[in-house]
Design a protein around this motif. Structure first.
Motif, mmCIF file in Angstrom:
data_model
loop_
_atom_site.group_PDB
_atom_site.id
_atom_site.type_symbol
_atom_site.label_atom_id
_atom_site.label_comp_id
_atom_site.label_asym_id
_atom_site.label_seq_id
_atom_site.Cartn_x
_atom_site.Cartn_y
_atom_site.Cartn_z
ATOM 1 N N UNK A 67 0.852 -0.624 0.101
ATOM 2 C CA UNK A 67 -0.321 0.074 -0.061
ATOM 3 C C UNK A 67 1.004 1.062 -0.043
ATOM 4 N N UNK A 68 0.784 1.921 -1.136
ATOM 5 C CA UNK A 68 1.374 3.218 -0.929
ATOM 6 C C UNK A 68 2.727 3.033 -2.227
ATOM 7 N N UNK A 71 -0.425 -5.883 6.878
ATOM 8 C CA UNK A 71 0.253 -7.180 7.468
ATOM 9 C C UNK A 71 0.043 -8.576 5.965
ATOM 10 N N UNK A 72 -1.849 -8.087 5.531
ATOM 11 C CA UNK A 72 -2.462 -8.983 4.325
ATOM 12 C C UNK A 72 -1.561 -9.222 3.663
ATOM 13 N N UNK A 73 -1.205 -7.722 3.146
ATOM 14 C CA UNK A 73 0.217 -8.148 1.879
ATOM 15 C C UNK A 73 1.929 -8.457 2.059
ATOM 16 N N UNK A 100 -8.985 -3.861 5.024
ATOM 17 C CA UNK A 100 -7.807 -4.559 4.350
ATOM 18 C C UNK A 100 -7.819 -5.468 4.213
ATOM 19 N N UNK A 101 -9.027 -6.295 3.999
ATOM 20 C CA UNK A 101 -9.124 -7.529 3.218
ATOM 21 C C UNK A 101 -8.791 -7.589 2.055
ATOM 22 N N UNK A 102 -8.629 -9.286 1.376
ATOM 23 C CA UNK A 102 -8.851 -9.247 0.553
ATOM 24 C C UNK A 102 -10.908 -9.804 -0.365
ATOM 25 N N UNK A 103 -10.881 -9.099 -1.043
ATOM 26 C CA UNK A 103 -12.764 -8.809 -1.533
ATOM 27 C C UNK A 103 -11.998 -10.847 -2.882
#
Ligand code: UP5
Ligand code: MG
Length: 190
Positions: A15-16, A146-148, A62-65
């Motif tokens: 992110x970013x 964290x998810x990344x 911040x999770x994944x669709x």
């Protein structure tokens, strides 16, 4: 034209890390069609589509669709475009995303760019962005990081093993970073 085999670039990074910023430069220089998965999902929220409220909740966390949702949106844009060179920005975010794309689209990326950026720098950039994104707050940013790390880095490693990964050092001025990106697309001039 539509008859040509698609030329697909996946643009990965935390992110970013500057994915969107560098994609704009790649579009200007090499004439790709830019498909930001995050933008496509935010458009579903904005137009109150059926899946909009679930997407909003997922992005806030911040999770994944789910892959089916995202791949369907990407596929629609690919079909509607008369360009055959695609920059798919911020996708796939997990091995599950990657496998779903390969199954549904029936293609693998030609090139994978990875913008490698230290976490402190990514946090600083996202907090400074100020464009009203629901996920640009410190709590959600921590979850996105964290998810990344847990889910996106395995995708990066997969393409590194396949010899498709181009790792870019994403620290420094935007133009300096683009000078690392440019040679990756040598031969893709419009
Ligand atoms: N900036 C850019 N380059 C700079 C530089 N070199 N030096 C200093 N500043 C720089 O850049 C971020 C900010 O930094 C900007 O203000 C920019 O001016 C500045 P940007 O280019 O926007 O970075 P980018 O990597 O695109 O950051 P973004 O926040 O868009 O990345 P994310 O991966 O977090 O966001 P995305 O929109 O892809 O996804 C959002 C959410 O959608 C995900 O968390 C997830 O919940 C969901 N999603 C899915 O579920 N599935 C998907 O497939 C995609 C998204
Ligand atoms: Mg972006």
């Amino acid at each position: 034209s539509k008859d040509s085999t698609p030329f697909i670039t996946f643009v990965l990074g935390g992110p970013g890390s500057g994915k969107g910023t560098q994609c704009a430069k790649i579009v200007d220089t090499f004439g790709f069609k830019h498909l930001s998965a995050g933008d496509l999902l935010r458009r579903e929220i904005a137009c109150n589509s059926e899946s909009g409220s679930t997407i909003l909740d997922t992005i806030k966390e911040g999770q994944i669709v789910p892959s089916e949702v995202t791949v369907r949106l990407i596929r629609r844009e690919m079909e509607l475009s008369n360009n055959h060179k695609f920059l798919i920005d911020g996708f796939p975010r997990s091995e599950e995303n990657r496998i779903a794309f390969e199954r549904i689209i029936g293609a693998e990326p030609n090139i994978v760019l990875f913008f490698d950026c230290p976490e402190e720098e990514m946090v600083k950039r996202v907090l400074n962005r100020n464009q009203g994104r629901v996920d640009d707050n410190i709590d959600t940013i921590k979850k996105r990081l964290k998810v990344f790390e847990a889910l996106n880095l395995p995708v990066v490693n997969h393409y590194a093993k396949k010899g498709k990964l181009h790792k870019i050092c994403a620290v420094g001025a935007e133009d300096e970073i683009f000078e690392q990106v440019r040679p990756v697309f040598a031969g893709c001039e419009q």
